[in-house]
Design a protein around this motif. Structure first.
Motif, short mmCIF file in Angstrom:
data_model
loop_
_atom_site.label_atom_id
_atom_site.label_comp_id
_atom_site.label_asym_id
_atom_site.label_seq_id
_atom_site.Cartn_x
_atom_site.Cartn_y
_atom_site.Cartn_z
N ILE A 168 -27.00 -5.43 41.39
CA ILE A 168 -26.82 -6.38 40.29
C ILE A 168 -25.56 -7.22 40.51
CG2 ILE A 168 -26.23 -6.52 37.82
CD1 ILE A 168 -28.10 -4.04 37.46
N THR A 206 -26.35 -6.93 32.62
CA THR A 206 -26.78 -5.59 33.03
C THR A 206 -27.60 -4.87 31.97
OG1 THR A 206 -24.91 -5.33 34.54
CG2 THR A 206 -25.98 -3.31 33.79
N ASN A 207 -27.18 -4.94 30.73
CA ASN A 207 -27.85 -4.18 29.66
C ASN A 207 -28.80 -5.03 28.82
OD1 ASN A 207 -26.49 -1.68 30.24
ND2 ASN A 207 -24.63 -2.63 29.41
N LYS A 261 -33.13 -0.16 38.87
CA LYS A 261 -33.27 1.27 39.17
C LYS A 261 -34.70 1.61 39.57
CE LYS A 261 -31.25 4.19 36.27
NZ LYS A 261 -30.73 4.74 34.99
N SER A 268 -34.22 -3.10 30.49
CA SER A 268 -32.95 -3.76 30.80
C SER A 268 -32.91 -4.17 32.26
CB SER A 268 -31.78 -2.82 30.50
OG SER A 268 -31.77 -1.74 31.44
N ALA A 315 -28.04 0.59 41.96
CA ALA A 315 -28.56 -0.47 41.10
C ALA A 315 -27.44 -1.40 40.64
CB ALA A 315 -29.26 0.14 39.89
N ARG A 316 -26.32 -0.84 40.25
CA ARG A 316 -25.20 -1.68 39.80
C ARG A 316 -24.63 -2.51 40.96
NH1 ARG A 316 -23.42 -0.81 34.68
NH2 ARG A 316 -24.22 1.05 33.61
N ARG A 320 -33.79 -6.10 42.55
CA ARG A 320 -34.70 -4.95 42.57
C ARG A 320 -35.25 -4.71 43.97
NH1 ARG A 320 -39.81 -5.08 38.67
NH2 ARG A 320 -40.42 -6.67 40.17
N LEU A 334 -30.61 -3.31 34.30
CA LEU A 334 -30.27 -2.10 35.05
C LEU A 334 -31.50 -1.26 35.33
CD1 LEU A 334 -28.12 -0.23 36.28
CD2 LEU A 334 -27.83 0.79 34.01
N ASP A 335 -32.34 -1.04 34.32
CA ASP A 335 -33.52 -0.20 34.52
C ASP A 335 -34.53 -0.86 35.45
OD1 ASP A 335 -32.59 1.90 33.02
OD2 ASP A 335 -33.53 1.23 31.15
N ARG A 376 -24.11 -9.46 36.73
CA ARG A 376 -23.51 -8.28 36.10
C ARG A 376 -23.43 -8.41 34.58
NH1 ARG A 376 -17.39 -6.65 37.48
NH2 ARG A 376 -18.27 -6.59 39.59
N GLU A 408 -28.10 4.93 39.93
CA GLU A 408 -27.39 3.99 39.07
C GLU A 408 -26.32 3.22 39.84
OE1 GLU A 408 -25.13 3.70 34.78
OE2 GLU A 408 -26.83 5.04 35.11
#
Length: 256
Positions: free
Chosen positions: A136, A145-146, A100, A94, A132-133, A164, A96-97, A142, A129
């Protein structure tokens, strides 16, 4: 005051001298660029600065620390982040990952903390997290994100790679052709984003870019290289009026 100093840098592949006696400095909190024709050695310079290539000779100093013979992970921990001309995301993870993962160089907990779910481990995971958010949100993706990185529109994948890089908490970020493949509106958004990175985070920006309109609009200082050698440097106006630069890009007219 300079944050990055490159002195007499040289890179040789067998009989090919890719970069020859290159020297330049990057001032703190500046937006600077390296330009040159295709094959001039620009990405090779970035690869040496970030530890992916080992220089044949010369010195690279980041805020007082020599980067020679240091691994990319160590250079990242010293405060340098980069993006790549060809995207290097984790396509099945994702957004997000992916972001992260940029925090890995700043984590302190051990495998035992992860196994036993210690308080410090949980606190650090929460911080990762949150950062990271924030990154993003900052680059404006945003709503993705997922979503898996491979399913983002191309322009948003470019912004994801920047997010990143920002998650590593850099002093300086190196952007390798960040506008490649972007349309006009996306390029205008990128220009604003780069300025915000410098102005809001106090991060120095060094770019490689072929889009001369973008370079003129955003760069404060330009270094021009051709065949691995520096042929000019200065403000956009000074550089783009330089006869050596014009000749490198357009060629020299043969005498009749």
């Amino acid at each position: 005051m300079s944050i990055l100093t490159v002195k007499n840098l040289k890179l040789q592949f067998g009989g090919l001298l890719a970069v020859d006696d290159l020297s330049f400095t990057v001032e703190k909190n500046s937006i600077s660029s390296i330009i040159g024709p295709n094959g001039a050695g620009k990405t090779s310079v970035f690869n040496m600065i970030t530890g992916f290539y080992r220089p044949t000779g010369g010195e690279i100093i980041l805020d007082g620390d020599s980067l020679i013979n240091k691994k990319p992970s160590k250079i990242t921990s010293l405060g340098m982040a980069r993006t790549f001309q060809n995207l290097r995301l984790f396509p099945n993870l994702s957004v997000l990952d992916n972001v992260k993962s940029g925090m890995h160089c700043r984590t302190k907990q051990t495998v035992w903390g992860a196994l036993f779910r210690t308080k410090n481990q949980k606190t650090e995971e929460q911080l990762i997290e949150e950062v990271a958010r924030e990154c993003i949100d900052f680059v404006g993706i945003r709503k993705y994100t997922n979503r898996a990185a491979k399913n983002l529109p191309y322009g948003e994948q470019r912004y994801l790679e920047i997010a990143r890089a920002l998650a590593t908490k850099p002093k300086i970020i190196l952007l390798d052709e960040p506008a490649a493949g972007l349309n006009f509106e996306e390029k205008q958004y990128l220009i604003n984003l780069i300025r915000r990175i410098r102005d809001e985070f106090n991060i120095t920006v060094l770019m490689i870019e072929h889009d001369m309109a973008l370079i003129k609009q955003i760069s404060e200082h330009i270094t021009v290289i051709d065949y691995g050698c520096k042929i000019a440097e200065g403000t956009p106006h000074e550089v783009l009026q330089d006869e050596k630069v014009i000749e490198a890009y357009l060629g020299k007219e043969d005498a009749v």
